[in-house]
Design a protein around this motif. Structure first.
Motif, PDB file in Angstrom:
ATOM      1  N   THR A 214       0.834  -1.211   0.000  1.00 30.05           N
ATOM      2  CA  THR A 214       0.000   0.000   0.000  1.00 30.05           C
ATOM      3  C   THR A 214       0.871   1.264   0.000  1.00 30.05           C
ATOM      4  O   THR A 214       0.539   2.253  -0.670  1.00 30.05           O
ATOM      5  CB  THR A 214      -0.925   0.026   1.229  1.00 30.05           C
ATOM      6  OG1 THR A 214      -0.145  -0.122   2.424  1.00 30.05           O
ATOM      7  CG2 THR A 214      -1.954  -1.099   1.155  1.00 30.05           C
ATOM      8  N   VAL A 215       1.988   1.239   0.723  1.00 31.36           N
ATOM      9  CA  VAL A 215       2.887   2.399   0.763  1.00 31.36           C
ATOM     10  C   VAL A 215       3.607   2.557  -0.572  1.00 31.36           C
ATOM     11  O   VAL A 215       3.708   3.669  -1.119  1.00 31.36           O
ATOM     12  CB  VAL A 215       3.917   2.254   1.896  1.00 31.36           C
ATOM     13  CG1 VAL A 215       4.819   3.493   1.953  1.00 31.36           C
ATOM     14  CG2 VAL A 215       3.227   2.045   3.231  1.00 31.36           C
ATOM     15  N   LEU A 216       4.075   1.447  -1.121  1.00 28.80           N
ATOM     16  CA  LEU A 216       4.796   1.497  -2.403  1.00 28.80           C
ATOM     17  C   LEU A 216       3.873   1.982  -3.517  1.00 28.80           C
ATOM     18  O   LEU A 216       4.312   2.707  -4.419  1.00 28.80           O
ATOM     19  CB  LEU A 216       5.353   0.109  -2.737  1.00 28.80           C
ATOM     20  CG  LEU A 216       6.389  -0.433  -1.750  1.00 28.80           C
ATOM     21  CD1 LEU A 216       6.765  -1.878  -2.106  1.00 28.80           C
ATOM     22  CD2 LEU A 216       7.633   0.444  -1.722  1.00 28.80           C
ATOM     23  N   ASP A 217       2.587   1.618  -3.437  1.00 29.25           N
ATOM     24  CA  ASP A 217       1.622   2.070  -4.445  1.00 29.25           C
ATOM     25  C   ASP A 217       1.282   3.552  -4.246  1.00 29.25           C
ATOM     26  O   ASP A 217       1.226   4.328  -5.214  1.00 29.25           O
ATOM     27  CB  ASP A 217       0.354   1.226  -4.357  1.00 29.25           C
ATOM     28  CG  ASP A 217      -0.662   1.620  -5.420  1.00 29.25           C
ATOM     29  OD1 ASP A 217      -0.328   1.519  -6.619  1.00 29.25           O
ATOM     30  OD2 ASP A 217      -1.771   2.050  -5.057  1.00 29.25           O
ATOM     31  N   LYS A 218       1.092   3.958  -2.987  1.00 30.03           N
ATOM     32  CA  LYS A 218       0.730   5.348  -2.696  1.00 30.03           C
ATOM     33  C   LYS A 218       1.791   6.322  -3.187  1.00 30.03           C
ATOM     34  O   LYS A 218       1.467   7.397  -3.707  1.00 30.03           O
ATOM     35  CB  LYS A 218       0.508   5.506  -1.190  1.00 30.03           C
ATOM     36  CG  LYS A 218       0.146   6.927  -0.764  1.00 30.03           C
ATOM     37  CD  LYS A 218      -0.099   6.997   0.744  1.00 30.03           C
ATOM     38  CE  LYS A 218      -0.426   8.422   1.188  1.00 30.03           C
ATOM     39  NZ  LYS A 218      -0.677   8.487   2.663  1.00 30.03           N
ATOM     40  N   TYR A 219       3.062   5.952  -3.050  1.00 29.08           N
ATOM     41  CA  TYR A 219       4.171   6.839  -3.420  1.00 29.08           C
ATOM     42  C   TYR A 219       4.931   6.305  -4.637  1.00 29.08           C
ATOM     43  O   TYR A 219       6.131   6.515  -4.764  1.00 29.08           O
ATOM     44  CB  TYR A 219       5.136   6.985  -2.238  1.00 29.08           C
ATOM     45  CG  TYR A 219       4.507   7.630  -1.012  1.00 29.08           C
ATOM     46  CD1 TYR A 219       4.300   9.005  -0.944  1.00 29.08           C
ATOM     47  CD2 TYR A 219       4.116   6.857   0.079  1.00 29.08           C
ATOM     48  CE1 TYR A 219       3.730   9.595   0.178  1.00 29.08           C
ATOM     49  CE2 TYR A 219       3.546   7.435   1.204  1.00 29.08           C
ATOM     50  CZ  TYR A 219       3.342   8.806   1.250  1.00 29.08           C
ATOM     51  OH  TYR A 219       2.782   9.376   2.364  1.00 29.08           O
ATOM     52  N   HIS A 220       4.211   5.657  -5.536  1.00 30.42           N
ATOM     53  CA  HIS A 220       4.866   4.946  -6.634  1.00 30.42           C
ATOM     54  C   HIS A 220       5.717   5.866  -7.509  1.00 30.42           C
ATOM     55  O   HIS A 220       6.716   5.429  -8.089  1.00 30.42           O
ATOM     56  CB  HIS A 220       3.825   4.212  -7.493  1.00 30.42           C
ATOM     57  CG  HIS A 220       2.868   5.134  -8.206  1.00 30.42           C
ATOM     58  ND1 HIS A 220       3.109   5.629  -9.459  1.00 30.42           N
ATOM     59  CD2 HIS A 220       1.670   5.653  -7.808  1.00 30.42           C
ATOM     60  CE1 HIS A 220       2.113   6.409  -9.819  1.00 30.42           C
ATOM     61  NE2 HIS A 220       1.229   6.453  -8.831  1.00 30.42           N
ATOM     62  N   GLU A 221       5.323   7.148  -7.614  1.00 29.85           N
ATOM     63  CA  GLU A 221       6.084   8.046  -8.490  1.00 29.85           C
ATOM     64  C   GLU A 221       7.440   8.430  -7.885  1.00 29.85           C
ATOM     65  O   GLU A 221       8.292   9.006  -8.571  1.00 29.85           O
ATOM     66  CB  GLU A 221       5.286   9.326  -8.789  1.00 29.85           C
ATOM     67  CG  GLU A 221       5.115  10.287  -7.630  1.00 29.85           C
ATOM     68  CD  GLU A 221       3.828  10.045  -6.851  1.00 29.85           C
ATOM     69  OE1 GLU A 221       3.236  11.034  -6.380  1.00 29.85           O
ATOM     70  OE2 GLU A 221       3.420   8.870  -6.711  1.00 29.85           O
ATOM     71  N   TYR A 222       7.655   8.099  -6.606  1.00 25.10           N
ATOM     72  CA  TYR A 222       8.914   8.443  -5.938  1.00 25.10           C
ATOM     73  C   TYR A 222       9.876   7.262  -5.844  1.00 25.10           C
ATOM     74  O   TYR A 222      11.059   7.450  -5.558  1.00 25.10           O
ATOM     75  CB  TYR A 222       8.635   8.961  -4.521  1.00 25.10           C
ATOM     76  CG  TYR A 222       7.756  10.193  -4.493  1.00 25.10           C
ATOM     77  CD1 TYR A 222       8.236  11.422  -4.933  1.00 25.10           C
ATOM     78  CD2 TYR A 222       6.443  10.129  -4.025  1.00 25.10           C
ATOM     79  CE1 TYR A 222       7.441  12.558  -4.898  1.00 25.10           C
ATOM     80  CE2 TYR A 222       5.632  11.251  -3.989  1.00 25.10           C
ATOM     81  CZ  TYR A 222       6.135  12.460  -4.432  1.00 25.10           C
ATOM     82  OH  TYR A 222       5.332  13.579  -4.403  1.00 25.10           O
ATOM     83  N   PHE A 223       9.373   6.052  -6.048  1.00 22.06           N
ATOM     84  CA  PHE A 223      10.214   4.859  -5.894  1.00 22.06           C
ATOM     85  C   PHE A 223      10.796   4.424  -7.231  1.00 22.06           C
ATOM     86  O   PHE A 223      10.114   4.449  -8.261  1.00 22.06           O
ATOM     87  CB  PHE A 223       9.413   3.704  -5.284  1.00 22.06           C
ATOM     88  CG  PHE A 223       9.208   3.826  -3.797  1.00 22.06           C
ATOM     89  CD1 PHE A 223      10.246   3.549  -2.919  1.00 22.06           C
ATOM     90  CD2 PHE A 223       7.987   4.224  -3.282  1.00 22.06           C
ATOM     91  CE1 PHE A 223      10.070   3.674  -1.552  1.00 22.06           C
ATOM     92  CE2 PHE A 223       7.796   4.350  -1.922  1.00 22.06           C
ATOM     93  CZ  PHE A 223       8.839   4.075  -1.046  1.00 22.06           C
ATOM     94  N   LEU A 224      12.056   4.016  -7.198  1.00 21.83           N
ATOM     95  CA  LEU A 224      12.744   3.474  -8.361  1.00 21.83           C
ATOM     96  C   LEU A 224      13.240   2.071  -8.011  1.00 21.83           C
ATOM     97  O   LEU A 224      13.543   1.780  -6.849  1.00 21.83           O
ATOM     98  CB  LEU A 224      13.937   4.356  -8.748  1.00 21.83           C
ATOM     99  CG  LEU A 224      13.623   5.824  -9.072  1.00 21.83           C
ATOM    100  CD1 LEU A 224      14.919   6.621  -9.210  1.00 21.83           C
ATOM    101  CD2 LEU A 224      12.794   5.927 -10.348  1.00 21.83           C
ATOM    102  N   TYR A 225      13.313   1.210  -9.019  1.00 19.56           N
ATOM    103  CA  TYR A 225      13.736  -0.170  -8.799  1.00 19.56           C
ATOM    104  C   TYR A 225      14.876  -0.503  -9.754  1.00 19.56           C
ATOM    105  O   TYR A 225      14.873  -0.103 -10.916  1.00 19.56           O
ATOM    106  CB  TYR A 225      12.568  -1.143  -9.020  1.00 19.56           C
ATOM    107  CG  TYR A 225      11.420  -0.932  -8.052  1.00 19.56           C
ATOM    108  CD1 TYR A 225      11.338  -1.654  -6.866  1.00 19.56           C
ATOM    109  CD2 TYR A 225      10.424   0.018  -8.314  1.00 19.56           C
ATOM    110  CE1 TYR A 225      10.298  -1.452  -5.973  1.00 19.56           C
ATOM    111  CE2 TYR A 225       9.376   0.228  -7.420  1.00 19.56           C
ATOM    112  CZ  TYR A 225       9.318  -0.512  -6.257  1.00 19.56           C
ATOM    113  OH  TYR A 225       8.282  -0.306  -5.379  1.00 19.56           O
TER     114      TYR A 225
END
Length: 359
Positions: free
Chosen positions: A322-333
């Motif tokens: 839920t956190v990774l989806d909420k802030y998806h535009e900030y996370f890089l993989y």
């Protein structure tokens, strides 16, 4: 093997207005007993191998060379990175030459600002010119890996002041910068005298300027408050951020062994009489896993998901979906790693609050 050791030197000549660390003005009444207790504490661990060693404080450069040698000799001769925190007014050429002969290969210099009026507000005892002279002395000493500390968001500090500090830093050709926004700590002089934080928008603008200017100059923004030229990462601090164990020696020191954190007593008198009196912090495996996330996301290297899953017996992507989806535009993989982009680092605390809400 525990790869790193931190030694806390709690003594200062004076107390900086922003400081809330364990520190005391140098007191000869306690000093000899403190040194003997510290040496005894270190020797009990019989350390034969060490990757990084860090003398912090307080002001380690206040130590006489003889006292420095007696503490340094408690550790192995060969250390990959040996850092000493120094203040400009307590570091001279003889002391610096002694450091080099004893294997010190990294200096962290507390500058805080190159503007004299701001240094006075902070109750710093050096001038801008003194700092510049000491920086040039370090550069001539053979210690090429060194860092300075700066603070932004100080009382009365303007954007123009910040620009001048960064410009001076770049002109001095220093390989590493640790730069922090002022935090008003309750037990600091600023906190006790009612100093108010600067406008949050101005603080954000300052940080954005610092980040963009340093990156444009070729510095790597590898941790939220840390910038370096390629190859000049602080290996010791990376041990903290990458979930490694480390010894913490001395009054007011913290450490972590076998994943369990501990805090030594902050009372100098108690330390001298009873020793470190370490208090071990009881944490569940899930709490320790959260600590690892909080530290890793501060860095450009981020979190190794595969290693975290194995170490903390959980599935990171599923558990925090839920956190990774909420802030998806900030996370890089990247392969098994997850990390934040620059915009994500600016709101890191907000993101971490959401992580901590997940049970």
């Amino acid at each position: 093997m525990v790869p790193s050791a931190y030694v806390h030197i709690p003594f200062c000549d004076s107390i900086c207005a922003y400081c809330d660390f364990v520190r005391i003005q140098k007191n000869e009444q306690f000093f000899s007993s403190w040194k003997d207790t510290l040496i005894q504490e270190i020797k009990e661990y019989k350390i034969e191998n060490l990757h990084t060693l860090y003398f912090g404080g307080g002001t380690p450069s206040l130590l006489d060379v003889e006292d420095f040698i007696s503490i340094r000799n408690c550790f192995p001769d060969s250390i990959d990175e040996f850092t000493v925190e120094c203040n400009p007014e307590s570091l001279d050429k003889d002391k610096l030459d002694a450091y080099v002969s004893l294997g010190v290969n990294r200096i962290s210099l507390g500058v805080q600002s190159f503007k004299d009026d701001l240094l006075k507000i902070c109750n710093r005892k050096h001038t801008s010119d003194q700092a510049k002279t000491v920086i040039q002395m370090i550069q001539s000493s053979g210690i090429h890996n060194f860092s300075i500390d700066l603070i932004f968001g100080l009382p009365n500090q303007t954007m123009e002041d910040v620009k001048k500090d960064i410009d001076t830093f770049l002109n001095l050709d220093i390989p590493h910068l640790s730069i922090y926004s002022l935090q008003i700590e309750e037990n600091s002089i600023f906190g006790k005298t009612g100093v108010e934080p600067i406008d949050s928008d101005l603080e954000a603008d300052m940080f954005e300027y610092i980040t963009k200017t340093l990156e444009a100059a070729g510095y790597i923004h590898y941790e939220i408050s840390s910038f370096c030229k390629p190859g000049y990462y602080s290996k010791h601090n990376l041990a903290y951020w990458q979930d490694k164990d480390f010894y913490g020696f001395g009054c007011g020191a913290s450490g972590r062994i076998d994943g369990i954190r501990y805090d030594n007593t902050t009372s100098l008198k108690e330390y001298c009489v009873k020793g470190p009196q370490a208090i071990y912090i009881s944490e569940t495996l899930a709490e320790r896993g959260m600590d690892a996330i909080m530290m890793a996301l501060r860095t450009k290297f981020g979190l190794n998901i595969k290693e975290w899953n194995l170490k903390y017996q959980n599935d990171f992507k599923n558990h925090y979906a839920t956190v990774l989806d909420k802030y998806h535009e900030y996370f890089l993989y990247d392969s098994d790693r997850v990390f934040l982009n620059d915009a994500g680092l600016e709101i890191l605390n907000t993101i971490l609050v959401d992580f901590m809400m997940i049970e």
